[in-house]
Every structure is written in structure tokens, then in C-alpha cells.
Motif scaffolding. Structure first.
Motif, PDB file in Angstrom:
ATOM      1  N   ASN A   1      14.327 -19.629 -18.366  1.00  0.00           N
ATOM      2  CA  ASN A   1      13.827 -20.353 -18.018  1.00  0.00           C
ATOM      3  C   ASN A   1      12.776 -20.163 -18.667  1.00  0.00           C
ATOM      4  OD1 ASN A   1      15.311 -22.484 -16.008  1.00  0.00           O
ATOM      5  ND2 ASN A   1      14.496 -20.557 -14.664  1.00  0.00           N
ATOM      6  N   TYR A   2      12.029 -21.345 -19.391  1.00  0.00           N
ATOM      7  CA  TYR A   2      10.789 -21.073 -20.246  1.00  0.00           C
ATOM      8  C   TYR A   2       9.869 -21.667 -19.930  1.00  0.00           C
ATOM      9  CZ  TYR A   2       7.429 -20.278 -23.579  1.00  0.00           C
ATOM     10  OH  TYR A   2       5.822 -20.712 -24.284  1.00  0.00           O
ATOM     11  N   TYR A   3       8.638 -21.490 -19.166  1.00  0.00           N
ATOM     12  CA  TYR A   3       7.571 -22.674 -18.973  1.00  0.00           C
ATOM     13  C   TYR A   3       6.068 -21.935 -19.625  1.00  0.00           C
ATOM     14  CZ  TYR A   3      10.133 -21.129 -14.580  1.00  0.00           C
ATOM     15  OH  TYR A   3      11.211 -20.609 -13.512  1.00  0.00           O
ATOM     16  N   PHE A   4       5.804 -23.384 -20.360  1.00  0.00           N
ATOM     17  CA  PHE A   4       4.630 -23.599 -20.476  1.00  0.00           C
ATOM     18  C   PHE A   4       3.583 -24.621 -20.271  1.00  0.00           C
ATOM     19  CE2 PHE A   4       7.943 -26.642 -22.416  1.00  0.00           C
ATOM     20  CZ  PHE A   4       7.018 -27.996 -22.704  1.00  0.00           C
ATOM     21  N   SER A   5       2.360 -24.499 -20.194  1.00  0.00           N
ATOM     22  CA  SER A   5       1.325 -25.253 -19.696  1.00  0.00           C
ATOM     23  C   SER A   5       1.229 -25.123 -18.108  1.00  0.00           C
ATOM     24  CB  SER A   5       1.093 -26.662 -20.318  1.00  0.00           C
ATOM     25  OG  SER A   5       1.148 -26.235 -21.931  1.00  0.00           O
ATOM     26  N   ARG A   6       2.416 -24.163 -17.861  1.00  0.00           N
ATOM     27  CA  ARG A   6       2.821 -24.598 -15.938  1.00  0.00           C
ATOM     28  C   ARG A   6       2.663 -25.628 -15.350  1.00  0.00           C
ATOM     29  NH1 ARG A   6       4.954 -20.568 -14.693  1.00  0.00           N
ATOM     30  NH2 ARG A   6       3.779 -18.619 -14.968  1.00  0.00           N
ATOM     31  N   SER A   7       3.087 -26.793 -16.702  1.00  0.00           N
ATOM     32  CA  SER A   7       3.249 -28.265 -16.636  1.00  0.00           C
ATOM     33  C   SER A   7       4.788 -28.823 -16.977  1.00  0.00           C
ATOM     34  CB  SER A   7       1.875 -29.535 -16.657  1.00  0.00           C
ATOM     35  OG  SER A   7       0.980 -28.627 -16.489  1.00  0.00           O
TER      36      SER A   7
ATOM     37  N   TYR B   1       8.512 -21.312  -5.229  1.00  0.00           N
ATOM     38  CA  TYR B   1       7.304 -20.158  -4.968  1.00  0.00           C
ATOM     39  C   TYR B   1       7.282 -19.250  -5.778  1.00  0.00           C
ATOM     40  CZ  TYR B   1       4.563 -17.035  -1.823  1.00  0.00           C
ATOM     41  OH  TYR B   1       3.442 -16.184  -1.390  1.00  0.00           O
ATOM     42  N   GLY B   2       6.548 -18.707  -6.409  1.00  0.00           N
ATOM     43  CA  GLY B   2       6.450 -16.888  -6.855  1.00  0.00           C
ATOM     44  C   GLY B   2       6.087 -17.448  -8.678  1.00  0.00           C
ATOM     45  N   LEU B   3       6.179 -18.361  -8.705  1.00  0.00           N
ATOM     46  CA  LEU B   3       5.691 -17.737 -10.471  1.00  0.00           C
ATOM     47  C   LEU B   3       4.344 -18.168 -10.645  1.00  0.00           C
ATOM     48  CD1 LEU B   3       8.137 -21.077 -11.915  1.00  0.00           C
ATOM     49  CD2 LEU B   3       8.191 -18.795 -11.528  1.00  0.00           C
TER      50      LEU B   3
ATOM     51  N   LEU C   1      27.870 -24.930 -19.973  1.00  0.00           N
ATOM     52  CA  LEU C   1      26.973 -24.953 -20.489  1.00  0.00           C
ATOM     53  C   LEU C   1      25.471 -25.664 -20.434  1.00  0.00           C
ATOM     54  CD1 LEU C   1      24.404 -22.366 -22.534  1.00  0.00           C
ATOM     55  CD2 LEU C   1      26.144 -24.234 -24.795  1.00  0.00           C
ATOM     56  N   TYR C   2      24.672 -25.695 -19.988  1.00  0.00           N
ATOM     57  CA  TYR C   2      24.220 -27.029 -19.417  1.00  0.00           C
ATOM     58  C   TYR C   2      22.057 -26.289 -19.959  1.00  0.00           C
ATOM     59  CZ  TYR C   2      26.472 -28.219 -15.429  1.00  0.00           C
ATOM     60  OH  TYR C   2      27.355 -27.983 -14.221  1.00  0.00           O
ATOM     61  N   LEU C   3      21.738 -27.405 -20.871  1.00  0.00           N
ATOM     62  CA  LEU C   3      20.667 -27.245 -21.335  1.00  0.00           C
ATOM     63  C   LEU C   3      19.433 -28.098 -20.908  1.00  0.00           C
ATOM     64  CD1 LEU C   3      21.456 -26.784 -24.953  1.00  0.00           C
ATOM     65  CD2 LEU C   3      20.904 -24.681 -23.360  1.00  0.00           C
ATOM     66  N   GLY C   4      18.595 -27.844 -20.507  1.00  0.00           N
ATOM     67  CA  GLY C   4      17.788 -29.329 -20.264  1.00  0.00           C
ATOM     68  C   GLY C   4      16.384 -28.538 -19.976  1.00  0.00           C
ATOM     69  N   GLY C   5      15.886 -29.412 -18.573  1.00  0.00           N
ATOM     70  CA  GLY C   5      13.480 -28.889 -18.751  1.00  0.00           C
ATOM     71  C   GLY C   5      12.901 -30.344 -17.414  1.00  0.00           C
ATOM     72  N   GLY C   6      12.289 -30.778 -17.191  1.00  0.00           N
ATOM     73  CA  GLY C   6      11.670 -30.893 -16.679  1.00  0.00           C
ATOM     74  C   GLY C   6      10.136 -31.199 -16.640  1.00  0.00           C
TER      75      GLY C   6
ATOM     76  N   TYR D   1      14.130 -12.315 -13.565  1.00  0.00           N
ATOM     77  CA  TYR D   1      12.923 -11.253 -14.149  1.00  0.00           C
ATOM     78  C   TYR D   1      12.375 -11.880 -14.866  1.00  0.00           C
ATOM     79  CZ  TYR D   1      10.953  -6.914 -15.425  1.00  0.00           C
ATOM     80  OH  TYR D   1       9.853  -6.116 -15.783  1.00  0.00           O
ATOM     81  N   LYS D   2      10.685 -11.685 -15.050  1.00  0.00           N
ATOM     82  CA  LYS D   2       9.741 -12.258 -15.440  1.00  0.00           C
ATOM     83  C   LYS D   2       9.483 -11.533 -16.448  1.00  0.00           C
ATOM     84  CE  LYS D   2       6.424 -13.742 -13.106  1.00  0.00           C
ATOM     85  NZ  LYS D   2       5.462 -14.164 -12.401  1.00  0.00           N
ATOM     86  N   VAL D   3      10.156 -11.570 -18.019  1.00  0.00           N
ATOM     87  CA  VAL D   3      10.314 -10.906 -19.257  1.00  0.00           C
ATOM     88  C   VAL D   3       8.747 -11.003 -19.599  1.00  0.00           C
ATOM     89  CG1 VAL D   3      11.133 -10.658 -21.348  1.00  0.00           C
ATOM     90  CG2 VAL D   3      12.268 -11.056 -19.872  1.00  0.00           C
ATOM     91  N   THR D   4       8.355 -12.241 -19.262  1.00  0.00           N
ATOM     92  CA  THR D   4       6.508 -12.390 -19.989  1.00  0.00           C
ATOM     93  C   THR D   4       6.311 -13.683 -18.897  1.00  0.00           C
ATOM     94  OG1 THR D   4       6.744 -14.310 -21.068  1.00  0.00           O
ATOM     95  CG2 THR D   4       7.129 -12.333 -22.607  1.00  0.00           C
ATOM     96  N   GLU D   5       5.058 -13.624 -19.020  1.00  0.00           N
ATOM     97  CA  GLU D   5       4.534 -14.560 -17.924  1.00  0.00           C
ATOM     98  C   GLU D   5       5.259 -16.046 -17.969  1.00  0.00           C
ATOM     99  OE1 GLU D   5       2.412 -15.990 -14.318  1.00  0.00           O
ATOM    100  OE2 GLU D   5       2.794 -13.702 -15.085  1.00  0.00           O
ATOM    101  N   ASP D   6       5.577 -15.937 -19.295  1.00  0.00           N
ATOM    102  CA  ASP D   6       6.397 -17.494 -19.461  1.00  0.00           C
ATOM    103  C   ASP D   6       7.745 -17.631 -19.591  1.00  0.00           C
ATOM    104  OD1 ASP D   6       3.897 -18.665 -19.119  1.00  0.00           O
ATOM    105  OD2 ASP D   6       3.025 -18.476 -21.096  1.00  0.00           O
ATOM    106  N   PHE D   7       8.293 -16.492 -19.276  1.00  0.00           N
ATOM    107  CA  PHE D   7       9.696 -17.002 -19.967  1.00  0.00           C
ATOM    108  C   PHE D   7      10.245 -15.961 -18.621  1.00  0.00           C
ATOM    109  CE2 PHE D   7      13.735 -14.374 -21.880  1.00  0.00           C
ATOM    110  CZ  PHE D   7      13.808 -15.710 -22.128  1.00  0.00           C
ATOM    111  N   GLU D   8      11.833 -16.829 -18.171  1.00  0.00           N
ATOM    112  CA  GLU D   8      12.437 -15.976 -17.257  1.00  0.00           C
ATOM    113  C   GLU D   8      13.820 -15.796 -17.319  1.00  0.00           C
ATOM    114  OE1 GLU D   8      13.054 -16.887 -12.060  1.00  0.00           O
ATOM    115  OE2 GLU D   8      12.371 -18.647 -13.598  1.00  0.00           O
TER     116      GLU D   8
END
Length: 180
Positions: free
Chosen positions: A97-103, A178-180, A133-138, A63-70
Motif C-alpha cells: 500500500n502506498y499512502y499519499f496526503s493521508r487522504s 488504526y495505527g497508520l 492480482l488486485y490493483l486499486g486504491g481509494g 511493515y511500514k518501509v517508509t511512513e507512506d509505504f507499507e
């Protein structure tokens, strides 16, 4: 025994990590906040080394809590079978997941794994559970209007080499979202 477990888990991991995953589009038309999707993989090793087949499925519902946080729940199922070894693992737990700058993105996921393994050569069985407990990003590269390619990695901060059934704590991943 340890060599067989190590090689089987490495094989399962290679098959799982080399697959391309897809987050499925929203079931509603328009700007739905629900996300559905996951990853899937199928692999095999053939030849005189015992062969084998591996299946890996990881559905997720978010669920997309905000546009950048799921946030949501993720599950996984992996099954491996060869002449010498068989394994079934089921895992479930929350993710964020936290998305920033869509990059770029940061990711966290807890999984409780339920494991059944059998060494067919020595007729040794193992059943148990393990927490991760997995922590990471990309990095995310835009491919289309609502489609992104994700490249990243996660590390299991609870990984203990002496007690874990997993070969390592690091998990690289590549996927299509797809769908972000």
C-alpha cells in the motif's frame, strides 16, 4: 450449477464487502513499524431459498518501509454453506500500500486461492486453485489521531470470466484502519 456458484459467490462477496475491517494496533508501545490486522465478516440468508451461512476472515501482517509505504503478507479464509452448495477458499500472498496526503492510497495484492466447492443438488465437486492480482486504491478520511476510514476498490487484472470461480473481478471495500 453456474447459477448456484454465481449466487453463492455473490452472497459471499456481499457479506465480505459489507463488513467493516480494522487494522489492529501495534503490539509495541511507541512508533512500531509493524502493522497487524485484517477484516472479518459473518453473513446468512434465511428463508425458503435454501438459507446459508458465510464466514470470511482476512488477516494481514505488514511493515511500514517508509511512513507512506507499507508491504506485507495477507491471507484469507472464506467458508459458505447452504442447503444446495458449500465452498471453502483459502488464499495467501503479498500486498503493498502506498499512502499519499493521508487522504488517498494505492494498493496492490497478489493472492493464490485454493478452492473446494460442492454442488449438493447434483453431487458435483470442484477442487482447484486460482491466482488473482488486485490493483486499486481509494480515499481515506481521518476519524481520530491514528484512525482512518478507507473507501475504495480493487480489480483483479488476472480475472477471466470463462475460467474463474469468482463472479467478477472488481472488489469494493470499506474499512477502518488504526495505527497508520
Amino acid at each position: 450449477m453456474k447459477k448456484i456458484v454465481f449466487l453463492s459467490l455473490m452472497f459471499t462477496g456481499f457479506c465480505a464487502f459489507s463488513q467493516i475491517g480494522t487494522r489492529l494496533p501495534s503490539a509495541q508501545i511507541g512508533d512500531s513499524k509493524w502493522t497487524f490486522g485484517g477484516y472479518a465478516g459473518l453473513g446468512g440468508a434465511f428463508g425458503s431459498g435454501g438459507g446459508g451461512t458465510t464466514l470470511y476472515i482476512t488477516p494481514r501482517f505488514g511493515y511500514k518501509v517508509t511512513e507512506d509505504f507499507e508491504a506485507g503478507i495477507a491471507g484469507n479464509f472464506s467458508w459458505s454453506n447452504s442447503r444446495y452448495y458449500s465452498s471453502t477458499m483459502v488464499g495467501v500472498g503479498p500486498f503493498a500500500n502506498y499512502y499519499f496526503s493521508r487522504s488517498f492510497f494505492l494498493s496492490g495484492m497478489f493472492q493464490e486461492y485454493f478452492i473446494n466447492q460442492k454442488d449438493k443438488v447434483n453431487d458435483v465437486k470442484y477442487s482447484g486453485n486460482e491466482s488473482a492480482l488486485y490493483l486499486g486504491g481509494g480515499y481515506m478520511q481521518r476519524l481520530g489521531e491514528r484512525t482512518y476510514m478507507q473507501i475504495g476498490g480493487m480489480y483483479n487484472v488476472l480475472y477471466n470470466r470463462d475460467k474463474s470461480v469468482f463472479a467478477g473481478g472488481f472488489i469494493p471495500h470499506v474499512g477502518i484502519v488504526y495505527g497508520l
